[in-house]
Design an enzyme around this catalytic site. Structure first.
Site, short mmCIF file in Angstrom:
data_model
loop_
_atom_site.label_atom_id
_atom_site.label_comp_id
_atom_site.label_asym_id
_atom_site.label_seq_id
_atom_site.Cartn_x
_atom_site.Cartn_y
_atom_site.Cartn_z
N SER A 173 1.07 -1.39 -0.09
CA SER A 173 0.04 0.04 0.17
C SER A 173 0.98 1.37 0.04
CB SER A 173 -1.11 0.04 1.07
OG SER A 173 -1.92 1.00 1.03
N HIS A 198 2.50 12.02 -1.30
CA HIS A 198 1.98 13.38 -1.13
C HIS A 198 3.30 14.47 -1.59
CE1 HIS A 198 -1.56 12.71 1.17
NE2 HIS A 198 -0.95 11.96 2.11
N HIS A 251 -2.39 7.33 -4.82
CA HIS A 251 -2.60 6.23 -3.75
C HIS A 251 -2.43 5.00 -4.72
CE1 HIS A 251 -5.63 3.10 -2.39
NE2 HIS A 251 -4.84 2.99 -1.27
N ASN A 311 -2.79 0.34 -4.01
CA ASN A 311 -2.72 -0.60 -3.04
C ASN A 311 -3.08 -2.20 -3.97
OD1 ASN A 311 -5.02 -2.46 -1.37
ND2 ASN A 311 -3.19 -2.01 -0.20
N VAL A 312 -2.34 -3.14 -3.67
CA VAL A 312 -2.73 -4.48 -4.14
C VAL A 312 -2.55 -5.25 -3.01
CG1 VAL A 312 -2.01 -4.28 -6.59
CG2 VAL A 312 -0.41 -4.80 -4.90
N ARG A 313 -3.23 -6.34 -2.62
CA ARG A 313 -3.43 -7.31 -1.57
C ARG A 313 -4.28 -8.44 -1.75
NH1 ARG A 313 -7.22 -3.18 -1.62
NH2 ARG A 313 -9.27 -3.67 -1.19
N HIS A 316 -20.44 13.14 2.72
CA HIS A 316 -20.81 14.38 3.51
C HIS A 316 -20.47 15.77 2.66
CE1 HIS A 316 -16.90 13.44 4.42
NE2 HIS A 316 -16.43 14.58 5.16
N GLY A 336 -5.71 -4.53 15.25
CA GLY A 336 -4.30 -4.10 16.12
C GLY A 336 -3.11 -3.95 15.24
N GLY A 337 -3.58 -3.32 14.11
CA GLY A 337 -2.33 -3.12 13.23
C GLY A 337 -1.44 -1.88 13.66
#
Length: 303
Positions: free
Chosen positions: A93, A97, A107, A109-111, A179, A262-263
């Site tokens: 991930s 910036h 951004h 991410n591969v998982r 929002h 709990g990361g």
């Protein structure tokens, strides 16, 4: 390869992290730190990060492979039948910036996630892949958006012509601030729960997504990195970065999963921008470059 080949996925992910970091170091001329860590509950990872750089004000390219004995609620919400299983999750991930407001934030991410079969139960391991890449400009350029989406489409088309439109729409819907009634950026592709083509095909598609990041993003960096900017642009960049913070802390499933499981907090929150600001009911003046961004923050067809 028909079974869930965890070592092959891990090898690909660690190689991908290394390739991306090497390319970013070459582009920026600054070295990334390496922070290897272990998780008491099982597994660990390697965080590659840069803070205070000239090209990238904050950058993180993270590999993790973590394990647990019971699926956290965010992972089993859509699959209640898997509640209580042991699990493994691994992925790369990253969030970049840039310092120059004309260079967009990005951004990727591969998982892969595996819910393990329970001993004594007539069941098998369940896997699924997910990931994507997206672009968040502050001062958008149509050429950049089209290039980025072409790279996304070209990554997916070899696996089936229907993947890009499906995953593009999924990205538009996922990276949406309800929002604020606006998208986080100009989108890209996003997918999750991919396992129906089988392990080999799902893994191949995920590799294509990961491998597409550098050709999708680096040409945009090179085109915009030397554009002059001043306090006005930096101020607007910080204001828009506030939207990034809002999405990541309120809506992002990866952030919620990391915190619930709990990361490692330092890794999870490395996606946050180094500077952000909020103003009460601020609106850009009509006809300004800042006002032009609003036209990009809604789903549209780029290619």
């Amino acid at each position: 390869m028909t079974a869930v080949a965890i070592p092959a996925v891990r090898d690909y992910l660690t190689d991908l992290q290394g390739r991306i970091v090497a390319a970013l170091e070459q582009a920026g001329g600054e070295a990334f730190r390496t922070d290897a860590w272990q998780r008491a509950e099982g597994g660990g990872g390697v965080s590659r990060l840069l803070e205070g750089g000239q090209l990238f004000e904050r950058a993180g390219v993270l590999f993790s492979h973590v394990k647990g004995t019971r699926l956290p609620p965010s992972a089993s919400a859509h699959r209640p039948e898997l509640a209580g299983r042991g699990w493994e999750a691994m992925g790369v991930s990253m969030v970049l910036h840039p310092r120059n407001p004309y260079v967009p934030t990005t951004h990727m991410n591969v998982r892969m996630f595996v819910a393990a079969a329970r001993p004594g139960h007539a069941e098998s391991d369940v896997f699924w892949f997910g990931g994507g890449l997206d672009l968040t400009p502050y001062y958008p350029f149509e050429d950049d958006a089209r290039h980025f989406h072409r790279a996304c489409r070209d990554a997916l088309d070899p696996h089936g012509a229907d993947y890009y439109p499906r995953y593009k729409q999924w990205c538009d819907e996922y990276f949406f601030l309800k929002h604020r009634n606006e998208t986080r950026g100009i989108g890209g592709i996003f997918f999750d729960d991919l396992n129906d083509p089988g392990f080999d095909a799902s893994f191949a598609l995920t590799r294509s997504v990961g491998d597409s990041f550098l050709p999708a993003y680096l040409p945009i960096v090179q085109a915009r990195r030397d554009m002059p900017y001043g306090e006005r642009e930096r101020d607007f960049q910080a204001y828009r970065r506030g939207r990034y913070v809002e999405f990541n802390l309120v809506f992002d499933r990866g952030t919620l999963f990391g915190l619930q499981s709990g990361g490692r907090t330092e890794s999870i929150l490395l996606s946050m921008p180094p500077l952000a600001q909020w103003r009460y009911d601020w609106q850009p003046q009509a006809g300004t470059p800042e006002a032009a961004l609003a036209e990009f923050l809604r789903p549209r067809e780029w290619v």
